[in-house]
Enzyme design. Structure first.
Site, PDB file in Angstrom:
ATOM      1  N   GLU A  45     -12.269  -3.097  11.977  1.00  0.00           N
ATOM      2  CA  GLU A  45     -12.111  -2.205  10.820  1.00  0.00           C
ATOM      3  C   GLU A  45     -13.230  -2.392   9.798  1.00  0.00           C
ATOM      4  OE1 GLU A  45      -8.985  -1.416   7.124  1.00  0.00           O
ATOM      5  OE2 GLU A  45      -8.547  -2.936   8.636  1.00  0.00           O
ATOM      6  N   ASP A  78      -8.598  -8.948   3.310  1.00  0.00           N
ATOM      7  CA  ASP A  78      -8.328  -7.941   4.346  1.00  0.00           C
ATOM      8  C   ASP A  78      -9.403  -7.948   5.422  1.00  0.00           C
ATOM      9  OD1 ASP A  78      -7.135  -5.868   5.687  1.00  0.00           O
ATOM     10  OD2 ASP A  78      -7.754  -4.305   4.289  1.00  0.00           O
ATOM     11  N   GLU A  80     -22.899 -10.352   9.582  1.00  0.00           N
ATOM     12  CA  GLU A  80     -22.681 -10.924   8.263  1.00  0.00           C
ATOM     13  C   GLU A  80     -23.967 -10.854   7.442  1.00  0.00           C
ATOM     14  OE1 GLU A  80     -20.804 -14.935   6.205  1.00  0.00           O
ATOM     15  OE2 GLU A  80     -21.802 -15.122   8.150  1.00  0.00           O
ATOM     16  N   LYS A  95      -2.244 -12.590   7.139  1.00  0.00           N
ATOM     17  CA  LYS A  95      -3.646 -12.317   7.457  1.00  0.00           C
ATOM     18  C   LYS A  95      -4.464 -13.586   7.315  1.00  0.00           C
ATOM     19  CE  LYS A  95      -3.958  -7.397   6.528  1.00  0.00           C
ATOM     20  NZ  LYS A  95      -4.886  -6.321   6.160  1.00  0.00           N
ATOM     21  N   GLU A 139       0.812  -1.214   0.000  1.00  0.00           N
ATOM     22  CA  GLU A 139       0.000   0.000   0.000  1.00  0.00           C
ATOM     23  C   GLU A 139       0.848   1.268   0.000  1.00  0.00           C
ATOM     24  OE1 GLU A 139      -4.008  -1.655   2.120  1.00  0.00           O
ATOM     25  OE2 GLU A 139      -2.445  -0.905   3.460  1.00  0.00           O
TER      26      GLU A 139
END
Length: 598
Positions: A168, A140, A286, A135, A61
């Site tokens: 997040e 992500d 979800e 991860k 990034e």
């Protein structure tokens, strides 16, 4: 930290020799760079002899790294490994390396392939005090992902799993989401390396591949807030993370209940309520955010908080859904797509390659299908979307009433703190529900079999009310306002909206949807027949912790509910708004809800 047996480490910027040391380069093979890092490391260990080591994020990034000089990621990691090795230090090297300028028009481009593409050929080239930090999923920290295939592809390298405790993509601690059940879907997944049992938890412990190091990394938002994480209930995630890192076979519900007893005491009612709402929270989130492996349909280009499914596609970030008027989902098959399914060991790859054997909850992660494709449940994809979003929002409505039942059993500060957030979540879950179902209804043109989507019999749109001092405006994205339109006052001015209520006389809940943006605290009042009903301010930024928006969108959209109000047919409902700063007292709609109706 020492009395607790905890070591501290330092997260580094790869370019420090140049930016901080004023060298001409940060090439990891340059002698001056090696000397600079060695000297700095020795100084650090002289001051902190038990320092854990370094954490490195490189070439991710826009961050600098060894690839800048055509060096490998292993060469970059080993630079630090050699520096800390004499001191017994460890280097945690993040595998979060990918190109964030992918082309959405190239069918085979896939961010999910990046970790294996960057690291597989480097297996065995990292020094033994390097741990590659991976991860849990290939993208992500989404609401559901398969395990990263990298866990199965570097058997000669130490690996740690990276979990995210801070929410997040899961509601920024302003939505209750107990995450360990999600983590367990990864930790208990059998990757079947060499056709043998290969549970992710045994790989990251170092046990499966007989590695000297392994571990767990938690991305966490501990801060100065008295709750540590911004919400009293969010601490259950940090507690369970530590327990699972110690023993990954632990049961998430049992861990939760241990935490409840330690935090709130031994009252059986308190234990039951917090257990019930917490265990229901991830499935609910979800359901009202993103289903079938489509990812969290949040605004990935802005705050990662509220809904914005359109933001996923047509950009370089690679969190694509490839949704159009007829089909949806990423084709990650080897036969027709990006080949991501083929990065898994053969037994697992075979399951994910076939649309018929892929689990429904990961269908759209691996396959590009028609909205009318039938799931194993028998429902079509689009009907599942509609049903799940309504079910998730309905579940979120139950959290606050359950919590209210604990009045007097929990101290007032924590009781009010949690209640405020659960009431907010109930409203914002409906914002999520409507934004997502309206988006895909408009995109696909396929009606909801239950007749709910686009049909709101209890709703009074602001544009259908009498406006005085208010003017109509559009919002972006358009689905973030009911019927695509909101109303605002002039700057620093007041306005009024009103309507005559044509409903049978009786008791109702009155829900008011509005927008609470950063940059002002508008003042609102609701009245029936001129009598004050409720007063509030647009001051959620003083009470909640998510990243606030300066626009009318899915992040700022919210609602308040005024319960159990006596209404007679013909009563006049008025709302007065007074602008403050950049917040022009924005309103969206009012719902006059029979008791028990969401």
């Amino acid at each position: 930290m020492r009395p607790w047996g905890i070591k501290v480490g330092i997260s580094l910027n790869f370019a420090s020799p140049q930016t901080l040391g004023k060298l001409a380069t940060f090439d990891p093979l340059d002698a001056s760079v090696i000397t600079w890092w060695t000297d700095k490391t020795n100084l650090l260990y002289k001051r902190i002899p038990d320092m854990a080591g370094y954490l490195i994020k490189a070439n991710s990034e826009g961050q600098p790294g060894p690839l800048t000089y055509n060096r490998t990621l292993a060469e970059g990691a080993n630079l630090f490994a050699r520096a800390v090795q004499p001191h017994g230090g460890v280097v945690m090297f993040r595998a979060f390396v990918y190109n964030n300028h992918l082309s959405p028009t190239i069918w085979k481009d896939d961010r999910a392939n990046a970790a294996v593409e960057f690291f597989r050929e480097l297996d065995g080239k990292f020094l033994d005090n390097v741990v590659v930090q991976i991860k849990y999923g290939p993208i992500d920290f989404q609401v559901r992902e398969p395990p990263s295939p990298l866990f199965a592809n570097i058997p000669n390298t130490n690996m740690a799993i990276e979990l995210q405790i801070t929410q997040e993509y899961l509601g920024h601690q302003d939505h209750l989401v107990y995450i360990p059940p999600l983590w367990k879907t990864i930790l208990d997944f059998d990757l079947r390396v060499d056709s043998k049992s290969s549970l992710v938890r045994n790989i990251v412990s170092g046990q499966h591949f007989k590695r000297p190091l392994g571990g767990y990394a938690g991305v966490v938002n501990v801060g100065t807030n008295t709750t540590w994480l911004g919400s009293h209930l969010a601490m259950s995630n940090l507690y369970a993370y530590g327990r699972l890192a110690w023993n990954p076979t632990g049961d998430p519900q049992a861990l939760l209940q241990d935490w409840v007893k330690l935090t709130f005491g031994l009252d059986k009612d308190v234990l039951k309520v917090i257990t019930d709402i917490s265990m229901a929270s991830w499935p609910a989130y979800e359901n009202y955010s993103g289903n079938l492996g489509i990812q969290t349909l949040t605004d990935i280009l802005y705050t990662h908080y509220g809904p914005n499914p359109a933001s996923q596609d047509n950009n370089g970030w690679g969190q694509w859904t490839r949704a159009d008027h007829t089909m949806i989902g990423m084709d990650r098959t080897v036969a027709n797509g990006t080949g991501n399914a083929g990065q898994y060991p053969p037994e697992v790859a075979k399951v994910f390659e076939n649309v018929e054997t892929t689990p429904d909850d990961l269908l759209l992660w691996f396959h590009h299908v028609d909205y009318k494709h039938r799931l194993h449940s028998g429902k079509t994809v689009i009907q599942h979307f509609y049903d799940a979003h309504y079910k998730g929002a309905e579940t979120a409505q139950t959290f606050a009433p359950a919590w209210r039942s604990l009045s007097g059993k929990i101290d007032q500060e924590r009781f009010e703190h949690v209640l405020f957030r659960l009431q907010y979540q109930a409203g914002h879950s409906i914002v999520w529900r409507d934004a997502i179902v309206d988006f895909y209804h408009n995109l696909s043109g396929i009606p909801d079999e239950a007749g709910r989507v686009g049909h709101h019999p209890y709703r009074i749109e602001v544009e259908n009310m009498t406006l005085d001092g208010y003017s109509l405006v559009g919002v972006d994205p358009i689905q973030m306002a009911s019927n695509l339109t909101a109303a605002v006052t002039a700057p620093l001015d007041a306005g009024q909206v009103g309507t005559t209520l044509d409903v049978p006389s009786g008791k109702y809940d009155i829900a008011i949807n509005y927008f609470d943006i950063f940059g002002g605290k508008a003042h609102y009042g609701a009245f029936i027949n001129g009598e004050p009903l409720y007063e509030w301010y647009g001051d959620l930024e003083d009470h909640l912790g998510h990243d606030f928006s300066t626009k009318l969108d899915g992040h700022s959209a919210t609602r308040i509910t005024i319960p159990n109000i006596d209404i007679k047919r013909g009563d006049v409902l008025e709302i007065i708004g007074l602008a403050d700063g950049n917040e022009l007292a924005p309103l969206d709609y009012v719902s006059i809800l029979p008791l028990g109706v969401v």
